[in-house]
Design a protein around this motif. Structure first.
Motif, PDB file in Angstrom:
ATOM      1  N   ILE A 183      51.027  39.588  40.434  1.00 12.09           N
ATOM      2  CA  ILE A 183      51.614  38.307  40.008  1.00 12.09           C
ATOM      3  C   ILE A 183      52.954  38.041  40.702  1.00 12.09           C
ATOM      4  CG2 ILE A 183      52.505  36.991  38.053  1.00 12.09           C
ATOM      5  CD1 ILE A 183      49.451  37.145  38.100  1.00 12.09           C
ATOM      6  N   PRO A 184      53.857  39.018  40.774  1.00  8.35           N
ATOM      7  CA  PRO A 184      55.083  38.767  41.537  1.00  8.35           C
ATOM      8  C   PRO A 184      54.811  38.415  42.997  1.00  8.35           C
ATOM      9  CG  PRO A 184      55.361  40.686  40.139  1.00  8.35           C
ATOM     10  CD  PRO A 184      53.913  40.314  40.067  1.00  8.35           C
ATOM     11  N   GLU A 185      53.769  39.020  43.583  1.00  8.75           N
ATOM     12  CA  GLU A 185      53.424  38.715  44.973  1.00  8.75           C
ATOM     13  C   GLU A 185      52.941  37.275  45.121  1.00  8.75           C
ATOM     14  OE1 GLU A 185      50.375  40.452  48.360  1.00  8.75           O
ATOM     15  OE2 GLU A 185      51.318  41.860  46.955  1.00  8.75           O
ATOM     16  N   VAL A 186      52.123  36.820  44.172  1.00  4.33           N
ATOM     17  CA  VAL A 186      51.677  35.422  44.207  1.00  4.33           C
ATOM     18  C   VAL A 186      52.865  34.481  44.081  1.00  4.33           C
ATOM     19  CG1 VAL A 186      50.332  33.636  43.024  1.00  4.33           C
ATOM     20  CG2 VAL A 186      49.382  35.938  43.286  1.00  4.33           C
ATOM     21  N   LYS A 187      53.766  34.797  43.166  1.00  9.38           N
ATOM     22  CA  LYS A 187      54.947  33.951  42.961  1.00  9.38           C
ATOM     23  C   LYS A 187      55.770  33.854  44.242  1.00  9.38           C
ATOM     24  CE  LYS A 187      57.895  31.850  40.021  1.00  9.38           C
ATOM     25  NZ  LYS A 187      59.028  31.479  40.866  1.00  9.38           N
ATOM     26  N   GLU A 234      55.089  30.378  45.430  1.00  8.95           N
ATOM     27  CA  GLU A 234      56.249  29.766  44.764  1.00  8.95           C
ATOM     28  C   GLU A 234      56.011  29.375  43.309  1.00  8.95           C
ATOM     29  OE1 GLU A 234      57.653  26.559  47.183  1.00  8.95           O
ATOM     30  OE2 GLU A 234      58.244  27.890  48.837  1.00  8.95           O
ATOM     31  N   SER A 235      54.837  29.621  42.793  1.00  9.94           N
ATOM     32  CA  SER A 235      54.562  29.244  41.407  1.00  9.94           C
ATOM     33  C   SER A 235      53.375  30.040  40.881  1.00  9.94           C
ATOM     34  CB  SER A 235      54.257  27.748  41.315  1.00  9.94           C
ATOM     35  OG  SER A 235      54.078  27.350  39.976  1.00  9.94           O
ATOM     36  N   VAL A 236      53.332  30.229  39.587  1.00  5.87           N
ATOM     37  CA  VAL A 236      52.165  30.777  38.901  1.00  5.87           C
ATOM     38  C   VAL A 236      51.976  29.922  37.650  1.00  5.87           C
ATOM     39  CG1 VAL A 236      51.128  32.739  37.714  1.00  5.87           C
ATOM     40  CG2 VAL A 236      52.522  33.121  39.753  1.00  5.87           C
ATOM     41  N   ASP A 237      50.979  29.033  37.690  1.00  5.32           N
ATOM     42  CA  ASP A 237      50.772  28.083  36.602  1.00  5.32           C
ATOM     43  C   ASP A 237      49.552  28.388  35.760  1.00  5.32           C
ATOM     44  OD1 ASP A 237      52.916  26.100  37.490  1.00  5.32           O
ATOM     45  OD2 ASP A 237      51.641  26.167  39.274  1.00  5.32           O
ATOM     46  N   GLN A 247      50.577  40.135  30.999  1.00  6.20           N
ATOM     47  CA  GLN A 247      51.979  40.458  30.753  1.00  6.20           C
ATOM     48  C   GLN A 247      52.863  39.960  31.887  1.00  6.20           C
ATOM     49  OE1 GLN A 247      53.249  44.640  30.812  1.00  6.20           O
ATOM     50  NE2 GLN A 247      54.306  44.272  28.863  1.00  6.20           N
ATOM     51  N   GLU A 248      52.440  40.211  33.123  1.00  7.66           N
ATOM     52  CA  GLU A 248      53.251  39.789  34.272  1.00  7.66           C
ATOM     53  C   GLU A 248      53.295  38.263  34.386  1.00  7.66           C
ATOM     54  OE1 GLU A 248      55.204  41.648  36.219  1.00  7.66           O
ATOM     55  OE2 GLU A 248      54.678  43.324  34.921  1.00  7.66           O
ATOM     56  N   ALA A 249      52.159  37.606  34.156  1.00  8.83           N
ATOM     57  CA  ALA A 249      52.154  36.146  34.176  1.00  8.83           C
ATOM     58  C   ALA A 249      52.981  35.592  33.027  1.00  8.83           C
ATOM     59  CB  ALA A 249      50.718  35.620  34.090  1.00  8.83           C
ATOM     60  N   GLY A 250      52.896  36.259  31.886  1.00 15.64           N
ATOM     61  CA  GLY A 250      53.657  35.816  30.717  1.00 15.64           C
ATOM     62  C   GLY A 250      55.159  35.843  30.949  1.00 15.64           C
ATOM     63  N   LYS A 251      55.636  36.805  31.716  1.00 12.95           N
ATOM     64  CA  LYS A 251      57.066  36.866  32.016  1.00 12.95           C
ATOM     65  C   LYS A 251      57.526  35.605  32.734  1.00 12.95           C
ATOM     66  CE  LYS A 251      57.074  41.928  32.462  1.00 12.95           C
ATOM     67  NZ  LYS A 251      57.172  43.074  33.417  1.00 12.95           N
ATOM     68  N   ILE A 252      56.691  35.125  33.640  1.00  4.36           N
ATOM     69  CA  ILE A 252      57.016  33.903  34.391  1.00  4.36           C
ATOM     70  C   ILE A 252      56.810  32.666  33.520  1.00  4.36           C
ATOM     71  CG2 ILE A 252      56.325  32.452  36.346  1.00  4.36           C
ATOM     72  CD1 ILE A 252      55.529  35.088  37.788  1.00  4.36           C
ATOM     73  N   MET A 253      55.660  32.602  32.851  1.00  7.64           N
ATOM     74  CA  MET A 253      55.291  31.390  32.120  1.00  7.64           C
ATOM     75  C   MET A 253      56.178  31.143  30.908  1.00  7.64           C
ATOM     76  SD  MET A 253      51.128  31.574  32.324  1.00  7.64           S
ATOM     77  CE  MET A 253      50.256  31.417  33.884  1.00  7.64           C
ATOM     78  N   THR A 254      56.546  32.196  30.188  1.00  7.74           N
ATOM     79  CA  THR A 254      57.408  31.997  29.022  1.00  7.74           C
ATOM     80  C   THR A 254      58.808  31.584  29.449  1.00  7.74           C
ATOM     81  OG1 THR A 254      57.929  34.378  28.931  1.00  7.74           O
ATOM     82  CG2 THR A 254      56.123  33.576  27.539  1.00  7.74           C
ATOM     83  N   THR A 255      59.238  32.025  30.612  1.00  9.95           N
ATOM     84  CA  THR A 255      60.545  31.625  31.131  1.00  9.95           C
ATOM     85  C   THR A 255      60.544  30.155  31.538  1.00  9.95           C
ATOM     86  OG1 THR A 255      61.036  33.859  31.899  1.00  9.95           O
ATOM     87  CG2 THR A 255      62.290  32.070  32.898  1.00  9.95           C
ATOM     88  N   GLN A 256      59.477  29.731  32.227  1.00 11.18           N
ATOM     89  CA  GLN A 256      59.401  28.333  32.668  1.00 11.18           C
ATOM     90  C   GLN A 256      58.881  27.404  31.565  1.00 11.18           C
ATOM     91  OE1 GLN A 256      56.861  28.861  36.079  1.00 11.18           O
ATOM     92  NE2 GLN A 256      54.960  28.650  34.931  1.00 11.18           N
TER      93      GLN A 256
END
Length: 251
Positions: free
Chosen positions: A75-79, A83-86, A124-133
């Motif tokens: 997930i960090p690599e995709v980001k 530039e985004s993980v939606d 979990q990794e996607a959630g770190k990004i999604m809950t922040t955004q």
């Protein structure tokens, strides 16, 4: 105002998209406008080229989902690359069939790692990004054995039962933060995973006789449900397991 689904400017991460249901979902999301990150073991570019042919960006992130350390990096690599993980679609899975008394421990561990633990890590990794955004859609692919017991598939049943419960738990935590976590529940689909059932005349007939729709599912039958759950039309749907099963659970 007409209802429309538009996933343009969204990046969807999809596992298990080299064939079957995962492939159909990835293409369906691209048809709706999303750019796609394909998480796959192989370097096969067939699906990537098909998605690019739709005018969408598509990146391949190589990862064997049994390598849990590598899974944590995806997930960090995709980001970083896109530039985004939606949207996250957890579709990949493996199957092992043995009588419960003979089920090998190493096969149990393999099924649990790919079908459950990798799903948890990616969520979990996607959630770190999604809950922040404070926005995002996570769609796990569960199974009829999330509701029923199955036969000769204790590890698969345990994993998919847990995927259903994990979906609900994450929805409880993340719904108020703008993140939708739901699951798709495929019925009996004509895919490689079900080859043994399809090739067993007696079992295949038993299954077909119980499906009210009168046919096995086609992977393309999953497109609409996946695109819907990934869209803003599903913003108030949280922790739901949506069966796409030709009516199997209604019998």
């Amino acid at each position: 105002m007409a209802i429309q689904i538009n996933l343009e400017n969204k990046v969807a991460v999809v596992t298990g998209a080299t064939r079957g249901i995962g492939k159909a979902i990835a293409i369906g999301l691209a048809e709706a406008g999303a750019d796609i990150a394909l998480i796959q073991r192989s370097t096969d570019i067939t699906v990537q080229e098909e998605i690019k042919g739709l005018g969408r960006n598509c990146e391949i992130i190589e990862c064997d989902l049994s390598d849990l350390k590598r899974v944590r990096e995806v997930i960090p690599e995709v980001k970083k690359k896109m530039e985004s993980v939606d949207i996250l679609i957890n579709c990949a899975g493996i199957q092992r069939r043995y009588p419960a008394v003979d089920f090998p421990e190493h096969e149990w561990d393999a099924v649990i790692d790919v079908n459950l633990k990798s799903v948890w890590i990616l969520c979990q990794e996607a959630g770190k990004i999604m809950t922040t955004q404070q926005r995002g859609k996570i769609i796990n692919v569960a199974s009829l054995v999330s509701f029923q017991g199955g036969i000769l598939v204790p590890a698969y049943t345990a994993a998919k039962g847990a995927v259903g419960q994990l979906t609900k738990e994450l929805a409880n935590e993340w719904s108020s933060l703008g993140v939708n976590v739901n699951a798709l529940v495929p019925g009996y689909f004509a895919t490689e995973m079900n080859t043994a059932l399809i090739n067993d005349p007696e079992r295949s007939k038993q299954i077909l006789d119980r499906i009210p729709a009168g046919r096995w599912g086609d992977p393309n039958d999953m497109k609409g449900a996946a695109v819907f759950l990934a869209s803003s039309l599903a913003d108030y749907i949280h922790g739901h397991l949506l069966a796409v099963d030709g009516g199997w659970l209604a019998r």
